[in-house]
Write an enzyme that holds these catalytic residues in place. Structure first.
Site, PDB file in Angstrom:
ATOM      1  N   ARG A  53      22.142 -13.730 -15.413  1.00 22.90           N
ATOM      2  CA  ARG A  53      23.590 -13.603 -15.606  1.00 22.90           C
ATOM      3  C   ARG A  53      24.358 -14.834 -15.119  1.00 22.90           C
ATOM      4  NH1 ARG A  53      22.469  -7.788 -14.667  1.00 22.90           N
ATOM      5  NH2 ARG A  53      23.087  -6.694 -16.563  1.00 22.90           N
ATOM      6  N   HIS A  76      11.701 -15.290 -12.174  1.00 21.96           N
ATOM      7  CA  HIS A  76      10.667 -14.596 -12.934  1.00 21.96           C
ATOM      8  C   HIS A  76       9.348 -15.362 -12.850  1.00 21.96           C
ATOM      9  CE1 HIS A  76      14.422 -13.352 -15.189  1.00 21.96           C
ATOM     10  NE2 HIS A  76      13.889 -12.182 -14.920  1.00 21.96           N
ATOM     11  N   LYS A 109      18.951 -17.118  -8.161  1.00 16.90           N
ATOM     12  CA  LYS A 109      18.708 -17.276  -9.609  1.00 16.90           C
ATOM     13  C   LYS A 109      18.907 -15.935 -10.293  1.00 16.90           C
ATOM     14  CE  LYS A 109      16.266 -21.409  -9.607  1.00 16.90           C
ATOM     15  NZ  LYS A 109      16.374 -22.546 -10.485  1.00 16.90           N
ATOM     16  N   SER A 110      19.592 -15.948 -11.431  1.00 13.62           N
ATOM     17  CA  SER A 110      19.842 -14.725 -12.182  1.00 13.62           C
ATOM     18  C   SER A 110      20.096 -15.104 -13.632  1.00 13.62           C
ATOM     19  CB  SER A 110      21.082 -14.019 -11.615  1.00 13.62           C
ATOM     20  OG  SER A 110      21.566 -13.066 -12.549  1.00 13.62           O
ATOM     21  N   GLU A 150      13.291 -19.375 -12.832  1.00 15.84           N
ATOM     22  CA  GLU A 150      12.226 -19.611 -11.842  1.00 15.84           C
ATOM     23  C   GLU A 150      11.933 -18.392 -10.971  1.00 15.84           C
ATOM     24  OE1 GLU A 150      13.146 -23.398  -9.838  1.00 15.84           O
ATOM     25  OE2 GLU A 150      13.892 -23.936 -11.830  1.00 15.84           O
ATOM     26  N   LEU A 192      14.235 -15.857 -19.037  1.00 16.70           N
ATOM     27  CA  LEU A 192      13.506 -16.040 -17.781  1.00 16.70           C
ATOM     28  C   LEU A 192      13.929 -17.304 -17.040  1.00 16.70           C
ATOM     29  CD1 LEU A 192      10.009 -15.052 -19.208  1.00 16.70           C
ATOM     30  CD2 LEU A 192      11.701 -13.567 -18.093  1.00 16.70           C
ATOM     31  N   GLN A 222      19.306   1.411 -19.549  1.00 15.93           N
ATOM     32  CA  GLN A 222      19.815   1.108 -18.198  1.00 15.93           C
ATOM     33  C   GLN A 222      21.201   0.463 -18.225  1.00 15.93           C
ATOM     34  OE1 GLN A 222      16.268  -1.508 -17.426  1.00 15.93           O
ATOM     35  NE2 GLN A 222      17.731  -2.798 -16.352  1.00 15.93           N
TER      36      GLN A 222
HETATM   37  O1  PAF Z   1      14.819  -6.127 -13.263  1.00 15.86           O
HETATM   38  C1  PAF Z   1      14.848  -6.073 -14.499  1.00 15.86           C
HETATM   39  O2  PAF Z   1      14.874  -7.081 -15.191  1.00 15.86           O
HETATM   40  C2  PAF Z   1      14.841  -4.710 -15.184  1.00 15.86           C
HETATM   41  O3  PAF Z   1      15.611  -3.789 -14.489  1.00 15.86           O
HETATM   42  C3  PAF Z   1      13.423  -4.149 -15.443  1.00 15.86           C
HETATM   43  C4  PAF Z   1      12.686  -3.884 -14.156  1.00 15.86           C
HETATM   44  C5  PAF Z   1      12.644  -5.162 -16.282  1.00 15.86           C
HETATM   45  C6  PAF Z   1      13.516  -2.845 -16.216  1.00 15.86           C
HETATM   46  O4  PAF Z   1      14.139  -3.004 -17.455  1.00 15.86           O
END
Ligand code: PAF
Length: 279
Positions: free
Chosen positions: A187, A37, A184-185, A35, A33, A61
């Protein structure tokens, strides 16, 4: 803050809260996580009596060639951040708790998932819709919070909620940026020092596009050309897409008007980053 690893634990927690007349907010995340999030969790704490956050790197996903295994994880650090934001429960299931070995049902999303990120990641949004539906059924929140950085994901979740009659309000929250503009990411952690500098071409290109739209340039192609040209100047950057779509239908649009989404995905080295703005 309570840590739950099973569906039953979450259900009995939520049941108790609802029996006391409390409203429940859900923030679905994949952890590591930042900022961005934190802003979603704070919004939920502000708008709901109780906030549940899920931390689950959802395997369905990710395509086999993507970064599921490498995706950064640090649950201890996540918990510290969630506590400081006022979350009440973190749901951190094993994959086997979410997906039985013979799991065979899923949610598919057509049309909206065929453009932008969906072109490069064809199974991604079906995996997102499936896991988010499961989380909605497990937590039964009144409101769920998603970031505008994943603008296509937000549009898709809103459509899924409408199409499948989930009784949940979806709240979109603004992109949170580093001081120099980089969105912010989780990744961003993949970037080395040179790549981190190069990654600024995304937010700079967003700023160029936004200014042109604000100044009244009326065709999307002129703006997109300027945005692409800026990114192409950066040797470490490789464009996946820079496109303009209707912000609800995710279909390409030629005219700049309210609600048009300018979105991009750009590889910086091996790291694929996204950014966007809405007119
Ligand atoms: O945005 C994300 O982090 C993901 O795609 C999510 C919404 C938690 C689903 O796994």
């Amino acid at each position: 803050m309570i840590t739950a690893t099973t569906v039953d634990e979450v259900r009995s927690f939520v049941k108790k809260q609802k029996s006391e007349g409390k409203t429940v907010g859900l923030v679905p995340t994949m952890g590591f996580l930042h900022e961005g999030h934190a802003s979603l969790v704070k919004k939920s704490v502000e708008m709901c009596d109780v906030t549940v956050v899920s931390v689950f790197v959802n395997p369905t996903q990710f395509a086999p060639n993507e970064d599921f295994d490498a995706y950064p994880r640090d649950f201890k650090r996540d918990c510290a951040l969630l506590e400081s934001c006022g979350a009440d429960l973190v749901f951190h299931p094993e994959a086997s708790e979410m997906y039985a070995e013979d799991f065979t049902t899923g949610v598919t999303m057509d049309v909206l998932s065929k453009t932008l990120c969906g072109k490069t990641r064809p199974i991604h949004f079906n995996g997102v819709c499936t896991v988010v539906s499961k989380l909605f059924n497990i937590v039964t929140p009144d409101k769920a919070f998603f970031g505008q950085k994943d603008a296509q994901q937000l549009a898709i979740i809103k459509r899924m909620v409408r199409d499948l009659n989930f009784d949940i309000e979806i709240v979109g929250c603004p992109i949170v940026r580093e001081e120099d503009g980089l969105a912010k990411s989780s990744r961003n952690t993949y970037l080395n020092a040179d790549e981190r500098k190069a990654a600024l071409c995304l937010s700079q290109s967003v700023a160029i596009g936004k200014k042109m739209a604000e100044e009244g340039v009326s065709d999307t192609e002129t703006i997109l050309a300027a945005m692409r040209a800026h990114i192409e100047k950066e040797p470490l950057a490789k464009i996946d897409y820079v496109e303009a779509v209707d912000g609800v239908t995710m279909q390409p649009t030629e005219k700049v008007k309210d609600g048009v989404l300018f979105a991009m995905a750009v590889y910086i080295g091996k790291t694929r980053l996204i950014d966007n703005f809405i007119v």
